[in-house]
Design an enzyme around this catalytic site. Structure first.
Site, PDB file in Angstrom:
ATOM      1  N   ILE A  78       0.845  -1.205   0.000  1.00 42.62           N
ATOM      2  CA  ILE A  78       0.000   0.000   0.000  1.00 42.62           C
ATOM      3  C   ILE A  78       0.878   1.253   0.000  1.00 42.62           C
ATOM      4  CG2 ILE A  78      -1.863   1.213   1.193  1.00 42.62           C
ATOM      5  CD1 ILE A  78      -2.626  -1.546   2.434  1.00 42.62           C
ATOM      6  N   SER A 125      -7.560  -1.423  10.276  1.00 43.07           N
ATOM      7  CA  SER A 125      -8.158  -2.470   9.461  1.00 43.07           C
ATOM      8  C   SER A 125      -9.597  -2.717   9.877  1.00 43.07           C
ATOM      9  CB  SER A 125      -7.350  -3.751   9.657  1.00 43.07           C
ATOM     10  OG  SER A 125      -8.053  -4.852   9.139  1.00 43.07           O
ATOM     11  N   ALA A 126     -10.412  -3.126   8.910  1.00 42.14           N
ATOM     12  CA  ALA A 126     -11.802  -3.500   9.202  1.00 42.14           C
ATOM     13  C   ALA A 126     -11.874  -4.698  10.136  1.00 42.14           C
ATOM     14  CB  ALA A 126     -12.529  -3.816   7.904  1.00 42.14           C
ATOM     15  N   THR A 127     -10.754  -5.373  10.333  1.00 39.69           N
ATOM     16  CA  THR A 127     -10.746  -6.526  11.240  1.00 39.69           C
ATOM     17  C   THR A 127     -11.100  -6.115  12.667  1.00 39.69           C
ATOM     18  OG1 THR A 127      -9.491  -8.495  11.828  1.00 39.69           O
ATOM     19  CG2 THR A 127      -8.276  -6.462  11.825  1.00 39.69           C
ATOM     20  N   LYS A 150      -3.954  -3.832  16.006  1.00 33.66           N
ATOM     21  CA  LYS A 150      -4.493  -2.651  15.307  1.00 33.66           C
ATOM     22  C   LYS A 150      -5.425  -1.873  16.236  1.00 33.66           C
ATOM     23  CE  LYS A 150      -2.439  -2.937  11.438  1.00 33.66           C
ATOM     24  NZ  LYS A 150      -1.479  -1.907  11.059  1.00 33.66           N
ATOM     25  N   TYR A 181      -3.028 -10.010  15.453  1.00 37.25           N
ATOM     26  CA  TYR A 181      -2.898  -8.941  14.455  1.00 37.25           C
ATOM     27  C   TYR A 181      -4.022  -7.916  14.634  1.00 37.25           C
ATOM     28  CZ  TYR A 181      -3.424  -6.415  10.083  1.00 37.25           C
ATOM     29  OH  TYR A 181      -3.592  -5.410   9.163  1.00 37.25           O
ATOM     30  N   ASN A 184      -3.940 -14.211   1.101  1.00 31.08           N
ATOM     31  CA  ASN A 184      -5.111 -13.448   0.668  1.00 31.08           C
ATOM     32  C   ASN A 184      -5.633 -13.932  -0.675  1.00 31.08           C
ATOM     33  OD1 ASN A 184      -3.260 -11.047   2.194  1.00 31.08           O
ATOM     34  ND2 ASN A 184      -5.360 -11.363   2.860  1.00 31.08           N
ATOM     35  N   ASN A 225     -10.630  -4.540   2.008  1.00 30.06           N
ATOM     36  CA  ASN A 225      -9.688  -5.505   1.410  1.00 30.06           C
ATOM     37  C   ASN A 225      -8.952  -4.902   0.210  1.00 30.06           C
ATOM     38  OD1 ASN A 225     -11.591  -7.103   3.058  1.00 30.06           O
ATOM     39  ND2 ASN A 225     -10.455  -8.839   2.260  1.00 30.06           N
ATOM     40  N   ARG A 257     -12.259 -21.341   6.966  1.00 31.96           N
ATOM     41  CA  ARG A 257     -10.972 -21.022   7.602  1.00 31.96           C
ATOM     42  C   ARG A 257     -11.263 -20.456   8.993  1.00 31.96           C
ATOM     43  NH1 ARG A 257      -7.161 -16.770   4.396  1.00 31.96           N
ATOM     44  NH2 ARG A 257      -8.847 -15.361   4.952  1.00 31.96           N
ATOM     45  N   LEU A 290      12.569  -2.989   5.237  1.00 32.08           N
ATOM     46  CA  LEU A 290      12.571  -3.995   4.168  1.00 32.08           C
ATOM     47  C   LEU A 290      12.326  -5.414   4.696  1.00 32.08           C
ATOM     48  CD1 LEU A 290      15.420  -2.782   1.731  1.00 32.08           C
ATOM     49  CD2 LEU A 290      13.014  -2.089   1.818  1.00 32.08           C
TER      50      LEU A 290
HETATM   51  P1  NAD Z   1       3.413  -4.588   3.498  1.00 33.79           P
HETATM   52  O1  NAD Z   1       3.979  -5.667   4.343  1.00 33.79           O
HETATM   53  O2  NAD Z   1       3.511  -4.710   2.026  1.00 33.79           O
HETATM   54  O3  NAD Z   1       4.031  -3.175   3.926  1.00 33.79           O
HETATM   55  C1  NAD Z   1       4.482  -2.910   5.226  1.00 33.79           C
HETATM   56  C2  NAD Z   1       5.889  -2.334   5.105  1.00 33.79           C
HETATM   57  O4  NAD Z   1       6.368  -2.022   6.415  1.00 33.79           O
HETATM   58  C3  NAD Z   1       6.880  -3.319   4.480  1.00 33.79           C
HETATM   59  O5  NAD Z   1       7.577  -2.655   3.450  1.00 33.79           O
HETATM   60  C4  NAD Z   1       7.814  -3.693   5.639  1.00 33.79           C
HETATM   61  O6  NAD Z   1       9.115  -3.965   5.192  1.00 33.79           O
HETATM   62  C5  NAD Z   1       7.716  -2.467   6.513  1.00 33.79           C
HETATM   63  N1  NAD Z   1       7.962  -2.701   7.946  1.00 33.79           N
HETATM   64  C6  NAD Z   1       7.426  -3.672   8.726  1.00 33.79           C
HETATM   65  N2  NAD Z   1       7.845  -3.521   9.988  1.00 33.79           N
HETATM   66  C7  NAD Z   1       8.634  -2.422  10.022  1.00 33.79           C
HETATM   67  C8  NAD Z   1       9.359  -1.760  11.045  1.00 33.79           C
HETATM   68  N3  NAD Z   1       9.352  -2.195  12.315  1.00 33.79           N
HETATM   69  N4  NAD Z   1      10.082  -0.655  10.721  1.00 33.79           N
HETATM   70  C9  NAD Z   1      10.106  -0.202   9.442  1.00 33.79           C
HETATM   71  N5  NAD Z   1       9.437  -0.803   8.430  1.00 33.79           N
HETATM   72  C10 NAD Z   1       8.721  -1.894   8.725  1.00 33.79           C
HETATM   73  O7  NAD Z   1       1.866  -4.416   3.930  1.00 33.79           O
HETATM   74  P2  NAD Z   1       0.726  -3.528   3.283  1.00 33.79           P
HETATM   75  O8  NAD Z   1      -0.291  -4.455   2.734  1.00 33.79           O
HETATM   76  O9  NAD Z   1       1.291  -2.479   2.428  1.00 33.79           O
HETATM   77  O10 NAD Z   1       0.097  -2.896   4.591  1.00 33.79           O
HETATM   78  C11 NAD Z   1       0.467  -1.620   5.077  1.00 33.79           C
HETATM   79  C12 NAD Z   1      -0.239  -1.361   6.392  1.00 33.79           C
HETATM   80  O11 NAD Z   1      -1.651  -1.462   6.185  1.00 33.79           O
HETATM   81  C13 NAD Z   1       0.110  -2.377   7.483  1.00 33.79           C
HETATM   82  O12 NAD Z   1       0.169  -1.696   8.724  1.00 33.79           O
HETATM   83  C14 NAD Z   1      -1.063  -3.331   7.457  1.00 33.79           C
HETATM   84  O13 NAD Z   1      -1.267  -3.959   8.691  1.00 33.79           O
HETATM   85  C15 NAD Z   1      -2.206  -2.384   7.110  1.00 33.79           C
HETATM   86  N6  NAD Z   1      -3.338  -3.061   6.490  1.00 33.79           N
HETATM   87  C16 NAD Z   1      -3.133  -3.840   5.386  1.00 33.79           C
HETATM   88  C17 NAD Z   1      -4.209  -4.506   4.809  1.00 33.79           C
HETATM   89  C18 NAD Z   1      -4.006  -5.409   3.609  1.00 33.79           C
HETATM   90  O14 NAD Z   1      -4.867  -6.239   3.341  1.00 33.79           O
HETATM   91  N7  NAD Z   1      -2.927  -5.280   2.849  1.00 33.79           N
HETATM   92  C19 NAD Z   1      -5.492  -4.368   5.347  1.00 33.79           C
HETATM   93  C20 NAD Z   1      -5.667  -3.542   6.457  1.00 33.79           C
HETATM   94  C21 NAD Z   1      -4.573  -2.900   7.025  1.00 33.79           C
HETATM   95  N1  UDP Z   2     -10.315 -16.981   0.725  1.00 33.96           N
HETATM   96  C1  UDP Z   2     -10.428 -18.224   0.091  1.00 33.96           C
HETATM   97  N2  UDP Z   2      -9.271 -18.845  -0.303  1.00 33.96           N
HETATM   98  C2  UDP Z   2      -8.027 -18.302  -0.139  1.00 33.96           C
HETATM   99  C3  UDP Z   2      -7.932 -17.024   0.493  1.00 33.96           C
HETATM  100  C4  UDP Z   2      -9.095 -16.404   0.912  1.00 33.96           C
HETATM  101  O1  UDP Z   2     -11.527 -18.727  -0.075  1.00 33.96           O
HETATM  102  O2  UDP Z   2      -7.024 -18.924  -0.523  1.00 33.96           O
HETATM  103  C5  UDP Z   2     -11.548 -16.270   1.137  1.00 33.96           C
HETATM  104  C6  UDP Z   2     -11.636 -15.995   2.624  1.00 33.96           C
HETATM  105  O3  UDP Z   2     -12.232 -17.075   3.301  1.00 33.96           O
HETATM  106  C7  UDP Z   2     -12.497 -14.724   2.644  1.00 33.96           C
HETATM  107  C8  UDP Z   2     -12.102 -13.992   1.352  1.00 33.96           C
HETATM  108  O4  UDP Z   2     -11.538 -15.004   0.507  1.00 33.96           O
HETATM  109  O5  UDP Z   2     -13.879 -15.057   2.557  1.00 33.96           O
HETATM  110  C9  UDP Z   2     -11.065 -12.886   1.557  1.00 33.96           C
HETATM  111  O6  UDP Z   2      -9.955 -13.411   2.293  1.00 33.96           O
HETATM  112  P1  UDP Z   2      -8.589 -12.602   2.466  1.00 33.96           P
HETATM  113  O7  UDP Z   2      -7.658 -13.478   3.236  1.00 33.96           O
HETATM  114  O8  UDP Z   2      -8.150 -12.088   1.142  1.00 33.96           O
HETATM  115  O9  UDP Z   2      -9.033 -11.324   3.325  1.00 33.96           O
HETATM  116  P2  UDP Z   2      -9.668 -11.210   4.802  1.00 33.96           P
HETATM  117  O10 UDP Z   2     -11.003 -10.579   4.590  1.00 33.96           O
HETATM  118  O11 UDP Z   2      -9.747 -12.562   5.397  1.00 33.96           O
HETATM  119  O12 UDP Z   2      -8.729 -10.299   5.502  1.00 33.96           O
END
Ligand code: NAD
Ligand code: UDP
Length: 334
Positions: free
Chosen positions: A8, A120-122, A149, A145, A195, A175, A288, A29
Site C-alpha cells: 500500500i 483495518s476492518a478486522t 491494530k 494482528y 489473501n 480488502n 478457515r 525492508l
Molecule cells: P506490506 O507488508 O507490504 O508493507 C508494510 C511495510 O512495512 C513493508 O515494506 C515492511 O518492510 C515495513 N515494515 C514492517 N515492519 C517495520 C518496522 N518495524 N520498521 C520499518 N518498516 C517496517 O503491507 P501492506 O499491505 O502495504 O500494509 C500496510 C499497512 O496497512 C500495514 O500496517 C497493514 O497492517 C495495514 N493493512 C493492510 C491490509 C491489507 O490487506 N494489505 C489491510 C488492512 C490494514
Molecule cells: N479466501 C479463500 N481462499 C483463499 C484465500 C481467501 O476462499 O485462498 C476467502 C476468505 O475465506 C475470505 C475472502 O476469501 O472469505 C477474503 O480473504 P482474504 O484473506 O483475502 O481477506 P480477509 O477478509 O480474510 O482479511
C-alpha cells in the site's frame, strides 16, 4: 512515510508525489524490496528519498526528524499476516504496538503531530449488521494482528485526548487489491499468499494448481465469504485526501476506506477469469478459522468528510492485478 516500500505504501508514494507532496520513506525492508521504490520513481519521474531503518529504533528516528523538516507521517510499517500473528504474538505486538508507540514518542519530541495510521476492518470482528459504520462496536477481534491494530487505535486516541494539538486519522481499510495501472508496482507476497486476490493471480499465471475456497455454507449469495475489495490506487488516493483534511482538524478520527459493496469469493473468481481470459480452477474446503461470512463498509463518512470515494470497480481491480502478475510472475527481482 513508514513502510513506504510495501504494497500500500508504494502505491501511496505514487499518489502523494503526483499530488505534489515531498516524501521521505522509512522502511526496514522486512517484507518488501527496494525495487518497489525504484519503480515508483519510474512511474512518477521523481526521486524517492528513503532510509532503511526500523521504526522501533528511536535513535535512528530522532536522526531522521532532526535532518528533515517532517510535517506529517503516514504510518504503514507493521506486520500483517493473521496466521503468523497467532504463532508469534510477541513479534506482532512489538512490531505493531511498540513500533507505533516509538514513532508517536519521537513525533511528540519533535513537535510533529499530524499522523495517518493504517488500521483495518478486522477491528469490527463479526459485525451484527451490514454495511459497517465507523460507530459500530469494535473489540471482538479474533487474532493478535487484529488486536494490535485496535490497541494502536486506542493508544493514538488517548494521545489525541491528552494533547489537543494532535491531528490523527485512523483509516480502517477493507480488502485492498489490484495494482498500479502501469503494472510496475503491485502486491508481492514473499510466501504462499494468504489473501484471495494474490492467490487467484498465481493460479491464473500457473504458479499454483488451484484455489482453495474456504467454506461454501455461509449465509451469503452463493455460500462463499463476502468482502469489500478496494482498488489499492483508490486506497492510496484516500490517504492523500486524509492528509489534506487533517490540516484543518484536530483530534483522532476514524474512517472506513472501502467501496461499500461486497463480492463473494466465487464472484471474484469469475471477474478474474473474465479479466485474464484464464481459467481459475478451485475446490471447496471447510471454513478457515476466524473468518466471518460478510464484511463490507458504509463508506459515507469518508465521502462526506474527506470528499473521497472509491471509483474503480471489480473489473479494474482484477485487470490491474492480472497486469502486474503477468509482467512480474515472480514478483520483484532481488
Ligand atoms: P506490506 O507488508 O507490504 O508493507 C508494510 C511495510 O512495512 C513493508 O515494506 C515492511 O518492510 C515495513 N515494515 C514492517 N515492519 C517495520 C518496522 N518495524 N520498521 C520499518 N518498516 C517496517 O503491507 P501492506 O499491505 O502495504 O500494509 C500496510 C499497512 O496497512 C500495514 O500496517 C497493514 O497492517 C495495514 N493493512 C493492510 C491490509 C491489507 O490487506 N494489505 C489491510 C488492512 C490494514
Ligand atoms: N479466501 C479463500 N481462499 C483463499 C484465500 C481467501 O476462499 O485462498 C476467502 C476468505 O475465506 C475470505 C475472502 O476469501 O472469505 C477474503 O480473504 P482474504 O484473506 O483475502 O481477506 P480477509 O477478509 O480474510 O482479511
Amino acid at each position: 512515510m513508514t513502510g513506504g516500500a510495501g504494497y500500500i505504501g508504494s502505491h501511496t508514494c505514487v499518489a502523494l508525489l503526483q499530488a505534489g507532496y515531498e516524501i521521505l520513506v522509512v522502511d526496514n525492508l522486512s517484507n518488501s524490496k527496494k525495487e518497489s521504490l525504484l519503480r515508483v520513481e519510474a512511474i512518477t519521474g521523481k526521486k524517492v528519498p528513503w532510509v532503511q531503518a526500523d521504526v522501533r529504533n528511536r535513535g535512528k528516528m530522532r536522526e531522521l526528524f532532526s535532518a528533515h523538516p517532517v510535517e506529517g507521517v503516514i504510518h504503514f510499517a507493521g506486520l500483517k499476516a493473521v496466521g503468523e500473528s497467532v504463532e508469534k504474538p510477541l513479534r506482532y505486538y512489538d512490531a505493531n504496538v511498540a513500533g507505533s508507540m516509538a514513532l508517536a514518542e519521537v513525533m511528540q519530541e519533535f513537535g510533529v503531530r499530524l499522523l495517518v495510521f493504517s488500521s483495518s476492518a478486522t477491528v469490527y470482528g463479526d459485525p451484527a449488521m451490514l454495511p459497517i459504520r465507523e460507530d459500530f462496536p469494535v473489540g471482538a477481534t479474533t487474532n493478535p494482528y487484529g488486536r494490535s491494530k485496535l490497541m494502536v487505535e486506542q493508544i493514538y486516541t488517548d494521545l489525541a485526548v491528552s494533547d489537543k494539538a494532535w491531528q490523527i486519522a485512523l483509516l480502517r481499510y477493507f480488502n485492498p487489491v489490484g495494482a498500479h495501472g502501469s503494472g510496475l508496482i503491485g502486491e508481492d507476497p514473499s510466501d504462499i499468499p494468504n489473501n484471495l486476490m494474490p492467490y487467484i493471480s498465481q493460479v491464473a499465471v500457473g504458479r499454483r494448481e488451484r484455489l482453495t475456497v474456504f467454506g461454501n455454507d455461509y449465509p451469503t449469495v452463493d455460500g462463499t465469504g463476502v468482502r469489500d475489495y478496494i482498488h489499492v490506487m483508490d486506497l492510496a488516493e484516500g490517504h492523500v485526501k486524509a492528509l489534506a483534511w487533517l490540516q484543518n482538524h484536530t483530534g483522532a478520527h476514524v474512517f472506513n476506506l472501502g467501496t461499500g459493496r461486497g463480492y463473494s469469493v466465487l464472484e471474484v473468481v469469475k471477474a478474474f477469469e473474465t479479466a485474464s481470459g484464464r481459467p481459475v480452477p478451485y475446490r471447496f474446503s471447510p471454513r478457515r478459522a476466524g473468518d466471518v461470512a460478510a464484511v463490507y463498509a458504509d463508506a459515507m463518512k469518508a465521502e462526506q468528510e474527506l470528499k473521497w470515494k472509491a471509483s474503480r470497480g471489480i473489473e479494474a481491480m482484477c485487470r490491474d492485478a492480472w497486469n502486474w502478475q503477468q509482467q512480474n510472475p515472480m514478483g520483484y527481482p532481488d
